[in-house]
Design a protein around this motif. Structure first.
Motif, PDB file in Angstrom:
ATOM      1  N   ASP A  10       7.912 -66.180  21.793  1.00  0.00           N
ATOM      2  CA  ASP A  10       8.401 -66.612  23.101  1.00  0.00           C
ATOM      3  C   ASP A  10       9.714 -65.900  23.425  1.00  0.00           C
ATOM      4  O   ASP A  10      10.422 -65.432  22.538  1.00  0.00           O
ATOM      5  CB  ASP A  10       8.694 -68.121  23.094  1.00  0.00           C
ATOM      6  N   ASP A  68      12.297 -79.789  33.170  1.00  0.00           N
ATOM      7  CA  ASP A  68      10.890 -79.753  33.586  1.00  0.00           C
ATOM      8  C   ASP A  68      10.759 -80.397  34.968  1.00  0.00           C
ATOM      9  O   ASP A  68      11.492 -80.028  35.870  1.00  0.00           O
ATOM     10  CB  ASP A  68       9.993 -80.408  32.540  1.00  0.00           C
ATOM     11  N   ASN A 103       6.558 -72.390  21.606  1.00  0.00           N
ATOM     12  CA  ASN A 103       6.282 -72.600  23.032  1.00  0.00           C
ATOM     13  C   ASN A 103       7.174 -73.642  23.691  1.00  0.00           C
ATOM     14  O   ASN A 103       6.789 -74.246  24.693  1.00  0.00           O
ATOM     15  CB  ASN A 103       4.808 -72.947  23.272  1.00  0.00           C
ATOM     16  N   TYR A 104       8.369 -73.860  23.136  1.00  0.00           N
ATOM     17  CA  TYR A 104       9.324 -74.801  23.719  1.00  0.00           C
ATOM     18  C   TYR A 104      10.740 -74.248  23.688  1.00  0.00           C
ATOM     19  O   TYR A 104      11.117 -73.515  22.774  1.00  0.00           O
ATOM     20  CB  TYR A 104       9.343 -76.138  22.959  1.00  0.00           C
ATOM     21  N   CYS A 141      11.495 -78.744  25.986  1.00  0.00           N
ATOM     22  CA  CYS A 141      11.106 -78.585  27.384  1.00  0.00           C
ATOM     23  C   CYS A 141      10.595 -77.171  27.626  1.00  0.00           C
ATOM     24  O   CYS A 141      10.648 -76.318  26.739  1.00  0.00           O
ATOM     25  CB  CYS A 141      12.284 -78.910  28.304  1.00  0.00           C
ATOM     26  N   LYS A 142      10.113 -76.949  28.829  1.00  0.00           N
ATOM     27  CA  LYS A 142       9.622 -75.632  29.259  1.00  0.00           C
ATOM     28  C   LYS A 142      10.587 -74.956  30.228  1.00  0.00           C
ATOM     29  O   LYS A 142      10.582 -73.747  30.363  1.00  0.00           O
ATOM     30  CB  LYS A 142       8.256 -75.752  29.932  1.00  0.00           C
ATOM     31  N   SER A 143      11.400 -75.804  30.916  1.00  0.00           N
ATOM     32  CA  SER A 143      12.359 -75.245  31.868  1.00  0.00           C
ATOM     33  C   SER A 143      13.536 -76.204  32.024  1.00  0.00           C
ATOM     34  O   SER A 143      13.405 -77.403  31.786  1.00  0.00           O
ATOM     35  CB  SER A 143      11.715 -74.995  33.235  1.00  0.00           C
ATOM     36  N   SER A 170      13.683 -70.681  32.101  1.00  0.00           N
ATOM     37  CA  SER A 170      12.304 -71.043  31.779  1.00  0.00           C
ATOM     38  C   SER A 170      11.830 -70.271  30.557  1.00  0.00           C
ATOM     39  O   SER A 170      12.348 -69.200  30.234  1.00  0.00           O
ATOM     40  CB  SER A 170      11.384 -70.765  32.968  1.00  0.00           C
ATOM     41  N   LYS A 173       5.874 -67.906  27.241  1.00  0.00           N
ATOM     42  CA  LYS A 173       5.183 -68.128  25.973  1.00  0.00           C
ATOM     43  C   LYS A 173       4.379 -66.908  25.532  1.00  0.00           C
ATOM     44  O   LYS A 173       3.673 -66.311  26.326  1.00  0.00           O
ATOM     45  CB  LYS A 173       4.224 -69.310  26.083  1.00  0.00           C
TER      46      LYS A 173
END
Length: 180
Positions: A10, A68, A103-104, A141-143, A170, A173
């Protein structure tokens, strides 16, 4: 001879700027700005001396943090760091649970605390034990978007200072191949 194949990992983006490790706002930016002005020391010693000087006379930072799709929250903090990697400041483990391929983003928020706790917290930061405190949040989180009351930003992106851009971070991934 064994061959080592690169693996996908990532990375993060802040308003189109790509980076691997950590971006943040707050005390870490103040430390980096002081490091830029210091001429005597270099490397980790320079960062540690700047950190101690900033901690002796700092102000709390007020941010609005939106993670998020959750509602935004107003926070009074020492620092906020969006982490893909584990370390900042030349090797301090700000986010020991981060993994560049999970992925985080690990969002580390060091909320306002009693000033007398700061020296012990700093020692535990150096030992990779900062997350044990109740005033420290580690949010997957993702963002994350962060705003300031006056709308002005000074951001640390992998040790570089960037001013007056929105803090809109952000995760991207599995798009970068790296040897690890």
């Amino acid at each position: 001879i064994d061959t080592i194949d690169p693996k996908y990992t990532d990375f993060m983006q802040l308003n189109g700027k790509r980076f691997m490790n950590v971006t943040g706002m707050g005390m870490d930016v103040s430390v980096l700005e002081l490091c830029k002005r210091m001429k005597v020391f270099k490397g980790k010693l320079q960062y540690l001396i700047a950190l101690i000087r900033i901690l002796l006379k700092f102000d709390w930072h007020k941010f609005t943090v939106q993670i998020d799709d959750k509602p935004a929250e107003k926070k009074t903090v020492l620092l906020v760091a969006a982490c893909n990697g584990k370390y900042f400041g030349g090797g301090m483990p700000i986010s020991p649970l981060s993994d560049i391929s999970d992925n985080y983003i690990n969002l580390i928020i060091v909320n306002k605390l009693n000033k007398w706790k700061i020296p012990v917290a700093l020692i535990n930061l150096l030992r990779g034990k900062l997350l044990k405190y109740d005033f420290v949040e580690n949010i997957l989180c993702k963002s994350v978007n962060i705003t300031t009351p006056d709308g002005k930003t000074v951001i640390n992106i992998d040790g570089e200072i960037v001013k007056d851009i929105p803090f809109e971070c952000s995760l991207v991934k599995n798009q970068l191949k790296m040897f690890r």
